[in-house]
Design a protein around this motif. Sequence first.
Motif, PDB file in Angstrom:
ATOM      1  N   PHE A  29      58.172  12.635  39.201  1.00 52.87           N
ATOM      2  CA  PHE A  29      58.041  13.819  40.030  1.00 52.87           C
ATOM      3  C   PHE A  29      57.044  13.650  41.162  1.00 52.87           C
ATOM      4  CE2 PHE A  29      59.274  17.982  40.824  1.00 52.87           C
ATOM      5  CZ  PHE A  29      60.194  18.350  39.884  1.00 52.87           C
ATOM      6  N   GLN A  30      56.620  12.473  41.392  1.00 54.90           N
ATOM      7  CA  GLN A  30      55.727  12.255  42.523  1.00 54.90           C
ATOM      8  C   GLN A  30      56.525  12.351  43.819  1.00 54.90           C
ATOM      9  OE1 GLN A  30      53.949   8.478  41.724  1.00 54.90           O
ATOM     10  NE2 GLN A  30      52.371   9.328  40.381  1.00 54.90           N
ATOM     11  N   PHE A  31      56.006  13.108  44.740  1.00 47.00           N
ATOM     12  CA  PHE A  31      56.675  13.244  46.031  1.00 47.00           C
ATOM     13  C   PHE A  31      55.631  13.446  47.127  1.00 47.00           C
ATOM     14  CE2 PHE A  31      56.116  17.526  44.483  1.00 47.00           C
ATOM     15  CZ  PHE A  31      55.821  18.272  45.610  1.00 47.00           C
ATOM     16  N   GLU A  32      56.049  13.240  48.314  1.00 53.95           N
ATOM     17  CA  GLU A  32      55.146  13.343  49.464  1.00 53.95           C
ATOM     18  C   GLU A  32      55.340  14.694  50.136  1.00 53.95           C
ATOM     19  OE1 GLU A  32      54.188  10.999  53.686  1.00 53.95           O
ATOM     20  OE2 GLU A  32      55.836  10.351  52.373  1.00 53.95           O
ATOM     21  N   THR A  33      54.227  15.365  50.389  1.00 57.96           N
ATOM     22  CA  THR A  33      54.264  16.626  51.132  1.00 57.96           C
ATOM     23  C   THR A  33      53.974  16.340  52.603  1.00 57.96           C
ATOM     24  OG1 THR A  33      53.551  17.961  49.249  1.00 57.96           O
ATOM     25  CG2 THR A  33      53.130  18.864  51.432  1.00 57.96           C
ATOM     26  N   ILE A  34      54.869  16.795  53.464  1.00 60.79           N
ATOM     27  CA  ILE A  34      54.711  16.529  54.893  1.00 60.79           C
ATOM     28  C   ILE A  34      54.632  17.859  55.642  1.00 60.79           C
ATOM     29  CG2 ILE A  34      55.757  15.483  56.954  1.00 60.79           C
ATOM     30  CD1 ILE A  34      57.114  13.490  55.007  1.00 60.79           C
ATOM     31  N   LEU A  35      53.553  18.024  56.390  1.00 56.47           N
ATOM     32  CA  LEU A  35      53.357  19.231  57.181  1.00 56.47           C
ATOM     33  C   LEU A  35      53.993  19.054  58.551  1.00 56.47           C
ATOM     34  CD1 LEU A  35      51.934  22.011  57.525  1.00 56.47           C
ATOM     35  CD2 LEU A  35      49.931  20.744  58.352  1.00 56.47           C
ATOM     36  N   LEU A  36      54.864  19.995  58.913  1.00 51.31           N
ATOM     37  CA  LEU A  36      55.522  19.962  60.225  1.00 51.31           C
ATOM     38  C   LEU A  36      55.022  21.146  61.048  1.00 51.31           C
ATOM     39  CD1 LEU A  36      59.211  19.118  59.182  1.00 51.31           C
ATOM     40  CD2 LEU A  36      57.467  17.551  60.052  1.00 51.31           C
TER      41      LEU A  36
ATOM     42  N   LEU B 248      51.493  22.190  50.147  1.00 49.81           N
ATOM     43  CA  LEU B 248      51.661  21.637  48.799  1.00 49.81           C
ATOM     44  C   LEU B 248      52.494  22.572  47.926  1.00 49.81           C
ATOM     45  CD1 LEU B 248      48.436  19.782  47.885  1.00 49.81           C
ATOM     46  CD2 LEU B 248      50.454  19.666  46.446  1.00 49.81           C
ATOM     47  N   TYR B 249      52.106  23.850  47.948  1.00 45.76           N
ATOM     48  CA  TYR B 249      52.778  24.861  47.122  1.00 45.76           C
ATOM     49  C   TYR B 249      54.240  25.021  47.538  1.00 45.76           C
ATOM     50  CZ  TYR B 249      53.837  29.510  45.228  1.00 45.76           C
ATOM     51  OH  TYR B 249      54.422  30.582  44.584  1.00 45.76           O
ATOM     52  N   ALA B 250      54.479  25.177  48.828  1.00 40.87           N
ATOM     53  CA  ALA B 250      55.827  25.447  49.328  1.00 40.87           C
ATOM     54  C   ALA B 250      56.743  24.237  49.184  1.00 40.87           C
ATOM     55  CB  ALA B 250      55.756  25.879  50.796  1.00 40.87           C
ATOM     56  N   SER B 251      56.217  23.055  49.451  1.00 44.49           N
ATOM     57  CA  SER B 251      57.052  21.857  49.355  1.00 44.49           C
ATOM     58  C   SER B 251      57.438  21.574  47.908  1.00 44.49           C
ATOM     59  CB  SER B 251      56.336  20.645  49.959  1.00 44.49           C
ATOM     60  OG  SER B 251      55.143  20.362  49.266  1.00 44.49           O
ATOM     61  N   GLU B 252      56.576  21.958  46.976  1.00 43.70           N
ATOM     62  CA  GLU B 252      56.906  21.808  45.558  1.00 43.70           C
ATOM     63  C   GLU B 252      58.122  22.669  45.214  1.00 43.70           C
ATOM     64  OE1 GLU B 252      54.212  21.684  41.594  1.00 43.70           O
ATOM     65  OE2 GLU B 252      54.391  23.682  42.485  1.00 43.70           O
ATOM     66  N   ASP B 253      58.161  23.887  45.729  1.00 47.47           N
ATOM     67  CA  ASP B 253      59.333  24.751  45.509  1.00 47.47           C
ATOM     68  C   ASP B 253      60.608  24.079  46.005  1.00 47.47           C
ATOM     69  OD1 ASP B 253      57.823  26.722  44.380  1.00 47.47           O
ATOM     70  OD2 ASP B 253      57.823  28.049  46.123  1.00 47.47           O
ATOM     71  N   ALA B 254      60.543  23.501  47.179  1.00 47.47           N
ATOM     72  CA  ALA B 254      61.724  22.880  47.779  1.00 47.47           C
ATOM     73  C   ALA B 254      62.180  21.656  46.987  1.00 47.47           C
ATOM     74  CB  ALA B 254      61.447  22.505  49.238  1.00 47.47           C
ATOM     75  N   ILE B 255      61.231  20.793  46.608  1.00 45.16           N
ATOM     76  CA  ILE B 255      61.603  19.551  45.928  1.00 45.16           C
ATOM     77  C   ILE B 255      62.150  19.841  44.529  1.00 45.16           C
ATOM     78  CG2 ILE B 255      59.453  18.885  44.756  1.00 45.16           C
ATOM     79  CD1 ILE B 255      61.272  16.445  47.000  1.00 45.16           C
TER      80      ILE B 255
ATOM     81  N   LYS C  58      60.464  13.312  49.463  1.00 39.54           N
ATOM     82  CA  LYS C  58      59.644  14.000  50.466  1.00 39.54           C
ATOM     83  C   LYS C  58      60.079  15.464  50.587  1.00 39.54           C
ATOM     84  CE  LYS C  58      60.687  11.177  53.884  1.00 39.54           C
ATOM     85  NZ  LYS C  58      61.413  10.065  53.245  1.00 39.54           N
ATOM     86  N   ALA C  59      59.100  16.324  50.843  1.00 36.20           N
ATOM     87  CA  ALA C  59      59.393  17.731  51.121  1.00 36.20           C
ATOM     88  C   ALA C  59      58.532  18.165  52.299  1.00 36.20           C
ATOM     89  CB  ALA C  59      59.112  18.594  49.904  1.00 36.20           C
ATOM     90  N   TYR C  60      59.046  19.065  53.096  1.00 38.04           N
ATOM     91  CA  TYR C  60      58.415  19.437  54.362  1.00 38.04           C
ATOM     92  C   TYR C  60      58.053  20.922  54.369  1.00 38.04           C
ATOM     93  CZ  TYR C  60      60.666  15.047  55.661  1.00 38.04           C
ATOM     94  OH  TYR C  60      61.070  13.747  55.698  1.00 38.04           O
ATOM     95  N   TYR C  61      56.926  21.229  55.015  1.00 36.64           N
ATOM     96  CA  TYR C  61      56.536  22.635  55.174  1.00 36.64           C
ATOM     97  C   TYR C  61      56.319  22.937  56.647  1.00 36.64           C
ATOM     98  CZ  TYR C  61      54.100  27.071  54.860  1.00 36.64           C
ATOM     99  OH  TYR C  61      53.746  28.392  55.023  1.00 36.64           O
ATOM    100  N   VAL C  62      56.916  24.060  57.072  1.00 29.09           N
ATOM    101  CA  VAL C  62      56.841  24.501  58.466  1.00 29.09           C
ATOM    102  C   VAL C  62      56.045  25.806  58.520  1.00 29.09           C
ATOM    103  CG1 VAL C  62      58.156  25.151  60.508  1.00 29.09           C
ATOM    104  CG2 VAL C  62      59.103  23.472  58.882  1.00 29.09           C
ATOM    105  N   PRO C  63      54.773  25.751  58.940  1.00 24.57           N
ATOM    106  CA  PRO C  63      53.966  26.975  59.013  1.00 24.57           C
ATOM    107  C   PRO C  63      54.310  27.775  60.276  1.00 24.57           C
ATOM    108  CG  PRO C  63      52.666  25.115  59.738  1.00 24.57           C
ATOM    109  CD  PRO C  63      54.012  24.558  59.363  1.00 24.57           C
ATOM    110  N   ILE C  64      54.367  29.098  60.124  1.00 27.76           N
ATOM    111  CA  ILE C  64      54.739  29.943  61.263  1.00 27.76           C
ATOM    112  C   ILE C  64      53.676  31.004  61.546  1.00 27.76           C
ATOM    113  CG2 ILE C  64      56.474  31.579  62.148  1.00 27.76           C
ATOM    114  CD1 ILE C  64      58.513  30.174  60.286  1.00 27.76           C
ATOM    115  N   SER C  65      53.249  31.698  60.484  1.00 27.71           N
ATOM    116  CA  SER C  65      52.376  32.863  60.718  1.00 27.71           C
ATOM    117  C   SER C  65      51.191  32.917  59.761  1.00 27.71           C
ATOM    118  CB  SER C  65      53.193  34.159  60.582  1.00 27.71           C
ATOM    119  OG  SER C  65      54.271  34.166  61.470  1.00 27.71           O
ATOM    120  N   HIS C  66      50.546  31.791  59.513  1.00 21.64           N
ATOM    121  CA  HIS C  66      49.291  31.835  58.753  1.00 21.64           C
ATOM    122  C   HIS C  66      48.220  32.450  59.651  1.00 21.64           C
ATOM    123  CE1 HIS C  66      50.318  29.445  55.147  1.00 21.64           C
ATOM    124  NE2 HIS C  66      51.273  28.989  55.936  1.00 21.64           N
TER     125      HIS C  66
END
Length: 893
Positions: A301-308, A464-471, A354-362
């Motif tokens: 279950f190791q995966f890479e979190t990538i911030l976009l 980290l949290y969001a990409s875990e949901d996706a993966i 790999k899983a990606y997170y796209v921040p919009i409105s933090h």
Amino acid sequence: MRKTITIIDTFGFLFRSYYALPPLKSKDGFPTGLLTGFMNFIANIGKDFQTDYLVFALDSKGDTFRNELFDQYKANRQEVPEDLLRQLPIAIEWVEKMGFKTASKVGFEADDIIASIAFDAKQKDLEVRIVSHDKDLYQLIDDDTIYLFDPIKKSIINEDKCIEKFGVTPKQFTDYQALIGDSADNIPGVKGIGAKTAEALIKEFGTLDNIYNNLENIEKARWKTLLETGKEMAFISKQLVTLKVDCHAIEEIEHFELPKENPILKIADTLIEFDLNRIIDRVNKEGLNYKTQIPKKVESFQFETILLNEKNRLFEVISSIKEDSFVAFDTETTDIDANNAKIVGFSFAYDDKKAYYVPISHFYLGVLEQISLEDAKEALKLLNNFKLIAQNFKYDYQIIKNNFDLEMNIYADTMLMSWLIDPSSKIGLDFVAQKYFNHTMIAFKDIVKKGENFSSVEIEKAALYASEDAIITYKLYFKLLELFKEEKLEHLLELGKSLEFEFTKVLANMEANGVKIDIKILEELKVKNASYIQSLTKEIYTQAQCEFNINSPKQLGEILFDKLSLKASKKTKSGYSTNEMVLQSLYEEHNIVPLLLNYREAYKLQSTYIEPLLQLALQTNDNRIYTSFLQTGTATGRLSSKNPNLQNIPVKSEAGAQIRSAFIPKEGYSLVGIDYSQIELRLLAHFSNDEALVEAFNNNLDIHRQTAVKIFGEEQADSKRAIAKSINFGLLYGMGSRKLADTLKIDPKEAKGYIQAYFEAFKSVKDYLKSIEDFILQNCYVETLLKRRRVFDFDSANGMQKAAFLREGVNTKFQGSAADLIKLSMLKIWEKYKNNNDIKMLLQIHDELIFEVKNERIDEITNDLVNIMENIVKLNIPLKVSKNVGKSWQELK
């Protein structure tokens, strides 16, 4: 990361385990239900929860300081069942043999030990999980560090749960208990003060001391008198319920680490003696779930979190995704209510690396660069070209539609896939991640501070949290594909693709439509019903010859069965039963009983429907309310609704009719109701192919009158139609002669004769119903018209549960098939009219659909709706619907 200590309320857990499981026995007749539950709990450590340290808190023998303080403390404790007493010392012995630590101290109770360890652990910066559902421990809850865990329901009890259940905070709980007392422990409290009064006093004054310092400010004279009279016992009760925090410490914390050796295999020989072989086989096959430290992510279950968070990089990644790829997708928002939620970001994954997170409105001081709403929308449009997979797609669909006016496509919903495999199982992402991958997901509460929302989470943590949901959603999809294949359930996956996945859009659309409320009607009804409740209360007090809390089953039981000497059903440890069935059986015995039944109905209408609906309607400018439909809310496949629940508004009462009259169309429109006529009986005719039933429906005859003719003859058919109707529907719900007798208020022998006469008239029905039961017993599941399954666990069921499974299975055959038909119709209607403003689908209430239709097009559209619903599938008999048009929901009846 903070480490966790888990404290077991040992006797409390074992007692509950005893009552939660059927009365299992070993081959030589020794009771093993409690022991089985206990060993299942041990086997699930690390699965149900993760922990670093664990201790079992025990009571000590003899009296405690509380007995010196109040000699009647626990004086009324009922005797413990012999079977429980026989198992209890064995379980305690096993605790230490397995290598776990216990804690106890003479003169103190286990609750004091728990409180002291929790207090000490908090000073040592440990997270504290208390395995118990005992309300006496609610006073210890501190959401940051200390919470309860219910091992049966596998749920966390935190400050919100405490407030939701009792109306007070954990810090106020001892003061609250001091007022109401505790009948289980014979703690008196203030005589006459009930839960609601105590809640009101605590909310107004905060503490017991402050209440007594402000007696002159208490407006209700009765409350003031009760408090003055009961002052001494209030403060004694406060001492009794307050747990000690200084009787036990955990100086050498490493002693409380989980056993290094497998604890279950350590006592394997003893377990075999008690015929608990299954737990040993399970451990040999699967091992245990816990580790001595916080579990690391398993290697697979190791995966890479990538911030976009940079535009060019975002579109570069999306453009690299191969055509026809599967893409798991998830949104992060400010609210669980999709109507109010604003998008904060979204995640996606198109492989398991790999899983990606796209921040919009933090939004916080020093926030990193983010993607604009415009660019996010363009990215979503591109992702929409792939095979999108989501967990609970309806929510994500609503979020994207509300925030971007963009409709996302759905290829598969993993939540619905899990539900299709077993509609009775848990289907939340956290649960299935643990179940299938032995993976514990990051908890929402661990990254979102209390009182804040996801927009305040630092982007790196959010990624980290969001990409875990996706993966996990991505991996879960392929895991479930394997299961569909292994269990030869590919047809259910096809059902998901042809109906269930796309149907989420139908529900999202209905939820967005809402339904208009005439607030004037509800406001008038609120006043009228409140006055009615008040008059009923006075009449009940008159009949009882005293005042009491009518909503307290305990107090009501004492009035009915001790004071008025009515015949009671068996008294349980919590008091007399006063449920509706009991009250109905006493209907003719005393004038108070009809009043109580009327009071309960009126009170429920006020608190469950009138006031909440009015409050919701007043929150919107157009007075529309918006319910949430649950596609996976029932095991039969029927839809359910919540916030508010519109499917249980009473049908037969006048007040229920008045509530429905408040549901109205908008200006220029009318409400249209299309209701499947006798759908479950038609399905019985279709499945059983009973000649008489098929003939009756094919000739459009009144099925209930036809049944009456068959059973009672032509002359009595009209007068006996109601009885025939009860039989027709009762059989579909597994009704036997005793239940029919209770329903019709006739002798069981007479009811038995009616049922026999029915089966003689409809010869194929009895055999067909029996064939359903035989199929369930052989296969442990039942199938609906569209081959959806409901699964039953007969292995761990006792005789009563097995009988219930058979009744539920027969019911699911018909109710579930009816649900299939109406969902098919809803999907077809939505596909045809989704972009048409002249018609909106508003509600689904079991076999009925309610629409808002433009007045000028009512005849045309209604006829088309009828045509769709009556021809949605081809059965052996015709499907029929009734149609009604009105200016309120009630007018559709």
